[in-house]
Design a protein around this motif. Structure first.
Motif, PDB file in Angstrom:
ATOM      1  N   THR A   1      -5.553   1.790   3.146  1.00  0.00           N
ATOM      2  CA  THR A   1      -5.308   3.071   3.799  1.00  0.00           C
ATOM      3  C   THR A   1      -6.256   4.110   3.237  1.00  0.00           C
ATOM      4  O   THR A   1      -6.442   4.187   2.013  1.00  0.00           O
ATOM      5  N   ARG A   2      -6.840   4.894   4.137  1.00  0.00           N
ATOM      6  CA  ARG A   2      -7.739   5.967   3.720  1.00  0.00           C
ATOM      7  C   ARG A   2      -7.008   7.307   3.669  1.00  0.00           C
ATOM      8  O   ARG A   2      -7.624   8.326   3.341  1.00  0.00           O
ATOM      9  N   GLN A   3      -5.720   7.306   4.005  1.00  0.00           N
ATOM     10  CA  GLN A   3      -4.952   8.545   3.913  1.00  0.00           C
ATOM     11  C   GLN A   3      -4.777   8.944   2.457  1.00  0.00           C
ATOM     12  O   GLN A   3      -4.660   8.092   1.565  1.00  0.00           O
TER      13      GLN A   3
ATOM     14  N   SER B   1       0.829  -1.210   0.000  1.00  0.00           N
ATOM     15  CA  SER B   1       0.000   0.000   0.000  1.00  0.00           C
ATOM     16  C   SER B   1       0.865   1.262   0.000  1.00  0.00           C
ATOM     17  O   SER B   1       0.424   2.324   0.404  1.00  0.00           O
TER      18      SER B   1
ATOM     19  N   PRO C   1      -7.274   8.757  -1.559  1.00  0.00           N
ATOM     20  CA  PRO C   1      -7.121   7.517  -0.790  1.00  0.00           C
ATOM     21  C   PRO C   1      -7.450   6.339  -1.696  1.00  0.00           C
ATOM     22  O   PRO C   1      -8.557   6.245  -2.215  1.00  0.00           O
TER      23      PRO C   1
ATOM     24  N   SER D   1      -7.833   1.821  -6.050  1.00  0.00           N
ATOM     25  CA  SER D   1      -9.251   2.019  -6.336  1.00  0.00           C
ATOM     26  C   SER D   1      -9.406   2.769  -7.655  1.00  0.00           C
ATOM     27  O   SER D   1      -8.629   3.668  -7.969  1.00  0.00           O
TER      28      SER D   1
ATOM     29  N   ILE E   1      -9.606  -1.743   0.699  1.00  0.00           N
ATOM     30  CA  ILE E   1      -8.712  -0.584   0.725  1.00  0.00           C
ATOM     31  C   ILE E   1      -7.915  -0.634   2.022  1.00  0.00           C
ATOM     32  O   ILE E   1      -8.483  -0.823   3.102  1.00  0.00           O
TER      33      ILE E   1
END
Length: 412
Positions: A319-321, A126, A329, A337, A317
Motif C-alpha cells: 500500500t502506498r497510502q 499490511s 507509506p 520499508s 510494498i
C-alpha cells in the motif's frame, strides 16, 4: 573476516567482542561508542553479505549486575518480532498452505464474523484490517494469547477498515490465529519449527528461551523499566479514551490501563507469554541470518529456506497510502520499508527502542541489531540509531575486501 574473540587481536575497539571484517570498522566504532563499557546494558550487531557473516560483535552487560553480554545473549526485540512472525507465514505460503490474496476466513472461519469475511491475508498483513484498537482489555488478558485471538476473530472492524494503521499489538494475535488455523500450532512452536530449526540456529524464540537453551535473555533495564514498577495514576489512565479520534486511534493500538505491570519484576510477565507482535527474544546473529535468506533469494548456507518467488512477494510494498499512525507509506507482507539512499528497496522491521532486523536485496546485506536498554533519556537516540548504522554498513559493503587485505600505501 577476523576470527579471534580478543578485541585487541581482532582489531576491535576496547570493550567490543566478536569478529568483524575490517571494511566495517566505522560501523563497529559507532556501535562501540554507544555500547562498549556499559555496566548495566548491552547490545549486539550482526551483518551478513551475500550469505557470509562479515560482522558479529557484542558489548556491554546483559543485566544491571554487570553480567557480560556474550554471543549467546538474546534481547527482547519488541515490534521487530513482527518480521519473524511474518516469516513464519511466508514459510507456510511457500508450501502452498497459504495464499496471500485469499480471505483470512478461508483458513480461519471464525475470523469471518462481523463483516470480516472479505478481508484478505494481504490486507491483514499490511495493517488494513480495521482491527488496530485493542478490545476492552486488562493486562492479564493481554497475556492470554488464545483469548486475544478469539476476541479479534469475533470483533467488528472499526472506521479505519481498509486504511493502513499500525496494528501494534493486534497484528501478532491475528498472525497467530491464521497460522494456528492452518497448522494447529501456536507461534511459539512455529518459531522453532519454521524458523530456528530450518536455519540451524537457536537464537530465535517467542518469549523467554526454554531451559537448556544456549540463548540467554538479557534483562530489561533502564529508567522506563524502573517507571514500570509503579502504577500510572488514574487521571492519566482515564485520559486516553477521551482524546479526539486523530490522537486516540494510534494510542488505542497500544494502550491498556495498567499495561506497565507486565514489565515488572526480575522475571517480567511479558516474557512468559506468546506476544508475536512484540516479545521475541533473539540474538543479533540469528536475526541477521534469518534476514540473510531474504537477501539471498531464499538460500541460507546453500539450503533453500524460501523460494525466490516468495521472497519477491515479500519485497513488494502493498500500500502506498500513508499509515494513519506512522505517516509514511511502508507496508509489505508483515514487514515495513526501511529504505536508505543506497538501499531504496531495503525492508525489515524495527522495534521499540530500536532493535531491528533488516535486509537489502540489491546489496545482499542483512542486519540484526538487538539491545536491552529501555531508557527515557536514551529512547529517542536508540530508536533511530540503526539508521546511521545501516548507512555506514552500506557504505562499507561497497568496498571489495581485497582493498583491506593489502598494506596501506606507504606502509613499511
Amino acid at each position: 573476516m577476523t576470527t579471534s574473540h580478543s578485541a585487541a587481536a581482532a582489531g576491535l575497539p576496547t570493550g567490543v567482542h566478536g569478529t568483524a571484517d575490517p571494511r566495517f570498522a566505522s560501523a563497529v566504532t559507532t556501535f562501540a561508542r554507544f555500547f562498549a563499557h556499559r555496566t548495566t546494558n548491552g547490545a549486539a550487531l550482526a551483518v551478513y553479505q551475500h550469505g557470509e557473516p562479515v560482522v558479529d560483535i557484542w558489548a556491554g552487560s546483559a543485566d544491571a549486575h554487570g553480567t557480560p553480554w556474550t554471543a549467546e545473549t538474546g534481547a527482547m526485540i519488541y515490534s521487530a518480532s513482527k518480521g519473524v512472525s511474518a516469516t513464519v507465514l511466508a514459510r507456510l505460503a511457500d508450501r502452498g498452505l497459504l495464499d496471500y490474496s485469499a480471505p483470512v476466513a478461508e483458513y480461519w472461519p471464525a475470523f469471518g464474523a462481523n463483516g470480516k469475511s472479505r478481508i484478505t491475508v494481504t490486507e491483514l498483513l499490511s495493517h488494513r484490517a480495521g482491527l488496530s484498537a485493542l478490545p476492552a482489555t486488562t493486562p492479564a488478558e493481554v497475556l492470554d494469547h488464545e483469548l486475544m485471538e478469539e476476541r479479534l476473530a469475533a470483533a467488528k472492524p472499526d472506521h479505519l477498515l481498509g486504511i493502513p494503521i499500525y496494528h501494534a499489538l493486534t497484528i501478532g494475535w491475528l498472525m497467530t490465529g491464521l497460522a494456528r488455523a492452518i497448522t494447529g500450532h501456536d507461534m511459539a512452536r512455529l518459531y522453532r519449527t519454521e524458523i530456528a530449526e530450518p536455519l540451524g540456529i537457536d537464537g530465535i524464540h517467542l518469549g523467554t528461551p526454554p531451559a537448556g537453551s544456549p540463548t540467554h535473555a538479557a534483562d530489561l533495564v533502564g529508567s522506563l523499566k524502573t517507571l514500570a514498577e509503579r502504577t500510572i495514576p488514574t487521571p492519566v489512565a482515564t485520559l486516553v479514551p477521551r482524546l479526539p479520534h486523530l490522537l486516540r486511534d494510534p494510542l488505542a493500538a497500544l494502550y491498556v490501563p495498567g499495561l506497565e505491570s507486565v514489565f515488572r519484576g526480575e522475571h517480567p510477565a511479558i516474557l512468559a507469554t506468546s506476544l508475536p507482535a512484540g516479545n521475541a527474544v533473539c540474538t543479533a546473529r540469528a536475526l541477521a541470518l534469518m534476514y540473510s535468506a531474504l537477501a539471498c533469494d531464499g538460500f541460507v548456507d546453500g539450503r533453500r529456506f524460501l523460494s525466490a518467488n516468495t521472497v519477491r512477494e515479500l519485497e513488494r510494498i502493498r500500500t502506498r497510502q500513508l499509515d494513519h499512525t506512522l505517516l509514511i507509506p511502508m507496508w509489505h507482507l508483515g514487514f515495513h520499508s526501511l529504505p536508505l539512499p543506497r538501499a531504496p528497496r531495503g525492508y525489515g522491521h524495527m522495534g521499540a527502542f530500536g532493535s531491528t532486523g533488516w535486509t537489502d536485496p540489491d546489496s545482499g546485506l542483512s542486519v540484526g541489531f538487538v539491545h536491552n536498554r529501555m531508557s527515557l533519556g536514551w529512547s529517542a537516540i536508540d530508536q533511530i540509531f540503526v539508521v546511521p548504522l545501516l548507512h555506514l554498513i552500506l557504505r562499507a559493503a561497497r568496498h571489495p575486501a581485497a582493498e583491506f587485505a593489502q598494506p596501506a600505501a606507504g606502509a613499511a
